[in-house]
Design an enzyme around this catalytic site. Structure first.
Site, short mmCIF file in Angstrom:
data_model
loop_
_atom_site.label_atom_id
_atom_site.label_comp_id
_atom_site.label_asym_id
_atom_site.label_seq_id
_atom_site.Cartn_x
_atom_site.Cartn_y
_atom_site.Cartn_z
N CYS A 2 37.34 22.63 37.66
CA CYS A 2 36.39 22.47 36.55
C CYS A 2 35.01 22.89 37.03
O CYS A 2 34.74 22.94 38.21
CB CYS A 2 36.36 21.02 36.07
SG CYS A 2 37.97 20.40 35.54
N ARG A 28 35.84 28.70 35.84
CA ARG A 28 36.46 27.58 36.55
C ARG A 28 37.27 26.68 35.61
O ARG A 28 38.02 25.82 36.08
CB ARG A 28 35.39 26.74 37.25
CG ARG A 28 34.67 27.46 38.36
CD ARG A 28 33.64 26.54 38.99
NE ARG A 28 34.27 25.42 39.65
CZ ARG A 28 34.44 25.31 40.97
NH1 ARG A 28 34.05 26.28 41.76
NH2 ARG A 28 35.00 24.25 41.49
N TRP A 75 39.23 22.21 32.89
CA TRP A 75 40.60 22.73 32.98
C TRP A 75 41.49 21.51 33.06
O TRP A 75 41.46 20.76 34.02
CB TRP A 75 40.74 23.60 34.22
CG TRP A 75 41.99 24.43 34.26
CD1 TRP A 75 42.17 25.68 33.75
CD2 TRP A 75 43.24 24.06 34.86
NE1 TRP A 75 43.45 26.12 33.99
CE2 TRP A 75 44.14 25.15 34.66
CE3 TRP A 75 43.71 22.93 35.52
CZ2 TRP A 75 45.45 25.13 35.12
CZ3 TRP A 75 45.02 22.90 35.97
CH2 TRP A 75 45.87 24.00 35.77
N ASN A 99 35.11 16.82 38.73
CA ASN A 99 36.06 17.85 39.14
C ASN A 99 36.98 17.23 40.18
O ASN A 99 36.51 16.69 41.17
CB ASN A 99 35.32 19.06 39.72
CG ASN A 99 36.26 20.16 40.19
OD1 ASN A 99 37.45 20.14 39.90
ND2 ASN A 99 35.72 21.12 40.92
N GLY A 100 38.30 17.31 39.93
CA GLY A 100 39.25 16.75 40.88
C GLY A 100 40.28 15.88 40.19
O GLY A 100 40.40 15.88 38.96
N GLU A 478 51.74 42.08 44.30
CA GLU A 478 50.41 41.79 43.75
C GLU A 478 50.25 42.39 42.35
O GLU A 478 49.70 41.75 41.45
CB GLU A 478 49.32 42.29 44.70
CG GLU A 478 47.90 42.20 44.17
CD GLU A 478 47.47 40.79 43.81
OE1 GLU A 478 46.45 40.67 43.11
OE2 GLU A 478 48.14 39.81 44.20
N LYS A 482 49.42 40.39 38.82
CA LYS A 482 48.32 40.75 37.91
C LYS A 482 48.83 40.90 36.48
O LYS A 482 48.19 40.43 35.53
CB LYS A 482 47.66 42.06 38.36
CG LYS A 482 46.75 41.93 39.54
CD LYS A 482 45.50 41.16 39.17
CE LYS A 482 44.87 40.56 40.41
NZ LYS A 482 45.59 39.41 40.98
N GLU A 485 49.61 37.50 35.04
CA GLU A 485 48.42 36.69 34.84
C GLU A 485 47.69 37.03 33.55
O GLU A 485 47.27 36.12 32.82
CB GLU A 485 47.43 36.89 36.01
CG GLU A 485 47.80 36.19 37.29
CD GLU A 485 46.79 36.46 38.38
OE1 GLU A 485 46.41 35.51 39.07
OE2 GLU A 485 46.35 37.61 38.53
N HIS A 501 71.92 43.88 45.20
CA HIS A 501 72.37 42.53 45.58
C HIS A 501 72.11 41.52 44.46
O HIS A 501 72.06 40.32 44.72
CB HIS A 501 71.68 42.09 46.87
CG HIS A 501 72.04 42.94 48.05
ND1 HIS A 501 73.26 42.88 48.67
CD2 HIS A 501 71.34 43.93 48.68
CE1 HIS A 501 73.30 43.76 49.65
NE2 HIS A 501 72.15 44.41 49.68
N LYS A 600 39.89 30.03 37.95
CA LYS A 600 39.57 30.86 39.11
C LYS A 600 39.73 30.09 40.42
O LYS A 600 40.27 30.60 41.39
CB LYS A 600 38.13 31.37 38.97
CG LYS A 600 37.66 32.27 40.10
CD LYS A 600 38.32 33.62 40.02
CE LYS A 600 37.75 34.59 41.03
NZ LYS A 600 38.50 35.86 41.02
#
Length: 605
Positions: A2, A28, A75, A99-100, A478, A482, A485, A501, A600
């Site tokens: 947050c 955030r 968040w 935050n936490g 990667e 992306k 996301e 396989h 983020k």
């Protein structure tokens, strides 16, 4: 996770300062937003679900005046996304943001008989009530008593109703930084919101109490002894925080990648060799190495996987890569001469911080590759190495990733030179190839319109596969992340040799498959794998090094990449795949910078 902001000034401008600062911090968290603004007449709280600009529209014409306040972008962790759960939370004379995660909040509800008093589902409101229970006019003592009751991670910014123009803060793990000007004091959960006020700042130590007014910043330990802090300096310019005319931060940050890589490596190359003297990283660290353990999450972990191949093949050092979130729970038994390398853009990723703490308890040397000076990680490790990528605001990491790669390549080169696994001339050639990386990336940017056109063909796809070998496979890991996301397309990357396989059972007529072919020694095998998926009706797109294009069938859609040594093709390939994901998301009409359910900086487990 947050975003937190606190402001105490001499003018009645807290409303605009808090809103503008929250927009910088919105990456955030953007489920909900709120702020408390105070003046001589009292304190008022404004909050709602949604984003900062939505709250701004609702209240900007209300004539709100105040010279101090706290703000928050959320968040969601405890409780759903609604106005009641948005911060700030209040209890009695206490107003706070957080935050936490407070792990024992249910115990606190029972201990302080709070069940009938709570108006939200959050752990944060519980803390507000506990603090109000202890508050008798002495804020420092009350905060100290409150903290002793808490289990978990936190940073709090706190206002007491009977102390106008004073803001208090305390933290553990989750960061708080602050700065002072002639007219105001300001605190925040990271540096973004401080840059427009001053390039000098302070980091609040863990479990220390900040008291901030418009005229002073004072810090105390839990015994209420005053602590003197040393100022630090931000290298970023305020202009770097804007979009510079681009529709999204992500596009701007991709355009900045060549310079970010160049700025990261240029001061660390001397006489053609990698040099870490300015980082206080001596050759002795490399000489005594038994092995390397890389810990990271998400994109940073993908950079670590590339480094693993190079450390082992070029420098002859056994290297492992672990998810930071799993590392401590696996209880690894580390060799005394292992070097733990942590990789994090923010330097605040909680899983990675816990991995570092675990290693330090075993007396293992620690090194971190990070982008934020003054971050918790930079103070925790033995050797902090900073990329020079500048602020990265889009949630999906771009320039931070390639800057991390460039710094890892320098470490590989230095280790190979010191340990004698490569001659001086071979290391010079390795570094010369690295210095060409920014130019390769610029060539990719010049072809972004071609990538844009290819990306348009994916907007209706529900699932997509990426295949490659060697370093290509790692680049596609990667690239696949992306795409997931920011476009919400189900995407999976596979080492091409693993197709038969199991995964090839998913390929059918029209299935989109994205391949990367840049590794000269693996071309024939990569082509064979493309034929396998084409024979089953796949729609194939290939990111291919220019010199290898002649090997491909004419009915494959090709995105041409510039020529470079195979070990260095990760740089243009990474950028090309980032652009691909970006354009898919943009064409689908999504907010590229703020993908759903993601933040983020991850400061909670």
């Amino acid at each position: 996770m947050c975003g937190i902001i606190g402001y105490a000034g001499t003018a009645d401008n807290a409303f605009s300062v808090l809103l503008d600062s929250l927009e910088f911090l919105e990456y955030r968290g953007y489920d909900s937003v709120g702020m408390a603004i105070g003046n001589r007449e009292g304190l008022a709280v404004y909050k709602d679900k949604g984003r900062v600009n939505e709250l701004r529209k609702k209240i900007e014409n209300a004539g709100i005046k105040g010279n101090y306040g706290i703000g928050h972008t959320r968040w969601a962790t405890h409780g759903g996304v609604n106005k009641a759960n948005a911060h700030p939370h209040q209890a009695g004379k206490v107003t706070l943001v957080h935050n936490g995660i407070i792990e024992n909040y249910q115990e606190l509800i029972e201990r302080y008989d709070l069940r009938k008093k709570l108006r939200s589902e959050t752990d944060t409101e519980v803390v507000a009530h506990v603090l109000d229970h202890y508050y008798d006019g002495d804020a420092l003592k009350a905060i100290g008593k409150m903290v002793k009751e808490l289990k978990g991670t936190f940073s709090f910014a706190i206002i007491f109703a009977d102390q106008p123009n004073a803001i208090y803060a305390i933290r553990t793990v989750s960061p708080i930084v602050m700065t002072k000007t002639a007219d105001c004091s300001i605190l925040a959960s990271d540096l973004m919101s401080l840059s427009s006020f001053s390039n000098d700042y302070y980091v609040l130590p863990e479990l220390s109490i900040l008291k901030m007014t418009s005229s002073e910043i004072r810090v105390y330990d839990l015994s209420l002894n005053e602590i003197e802090l040393q100022a630090k300096h931000i290298d970023w310019q305020v202009e770097a925080l804007g979009k510079a005319g681009y529709p999204f931060y992500m596009e701007k940050e991709m355009m900045e990648e060549p310079k970010a890589v160049e700025d990261t490596i240029k001061e660390r190359i001397r006489n053609g060799l990698p040099d870490f003297e300015s980082d206080a990283l001596s050759d002795e660290v490399f000489e005594k190495l038994h092995s390397i353990m890389i810990v990271a999450c998400g994109t940073a972990r993908h950079a670590g996987l590339v480094a693993k191949q190079l450390f082992e093949r070029v420098a002859g050092i056994h290297t492992e890569v672990e998810y930071a979130s799993e590392f401590i729970y696996n209880e690894p038994n580390l060799h005394q001469d292992t070097l733990l390398i942590a990789i994090s853009q923010s330097g605040e990723t909680i899983d990675t911080l816990e991995a570092i703490r675990y290693a330090k308890k075993q007396n293992i040397r620690t090194l971190a590759i990070i982008n934020v000076k003054g971050s918790t990680m930079s103070q925790l490790v033995d050797y902090p190495l900073f990329t020079n990528a500048g602020p990265e605001i889009a949630v999906a990491s771009t320039k931070a990733y390639t800057s991390q790669l460039s710094l890892l390549y320098l470490l590989v080169g230095r280790a190979a030179y010191v340990r004698g696994t490569r001659t001086k001339e071979e290391v010079e050639s390795f570094i010369s190839n690295l210095q060409r990386a920014p130019g390769l990336m610029n060539q990719v940017l010049e072809c972004k319109d071609q990538i844009h056109q290819i990306a348009k063909e994916a907007i209706d796809d529900k699932s997509l596969f990426m295949i490659g070998r060697g370093l290509d496979y790692l680049s596609l890991m990667e690239g696949s992340l992306k795409l997931k996301e920011i476009s919400y397309i189900h995407s999976e990357s596979y080492a091409s040799g693993e197709l038969k396989h199991g995964p090839i059972s998913l390929i059918e007529e029209g299935t989109p498959v994205v391949a990367a072919i840049t590794q000269d020694h693996l071309v024939s095998k990569s082509l064979s794998n493309l034929k396998e998926v084409k024979a089953r009706g796949a729609r194939v797109y290939a990111f291919v090094k220019e010199s290898l294009i002649g090997n491909l069938d004419k009915d494959i859609r090709i995105i041409e990449l510039p020529n470079a040594d195979s070990d260095f093709m990760v740089f243009p390939t990474a950028l090309a795949l980032q652009l691909y994901a970006y354009y898919v998301s943009m064409e689908k009409g999504y907010d590229v910078d703020k993908p759903r359910n993601l933040a983020k900086v991850v400061t909670v487990e």
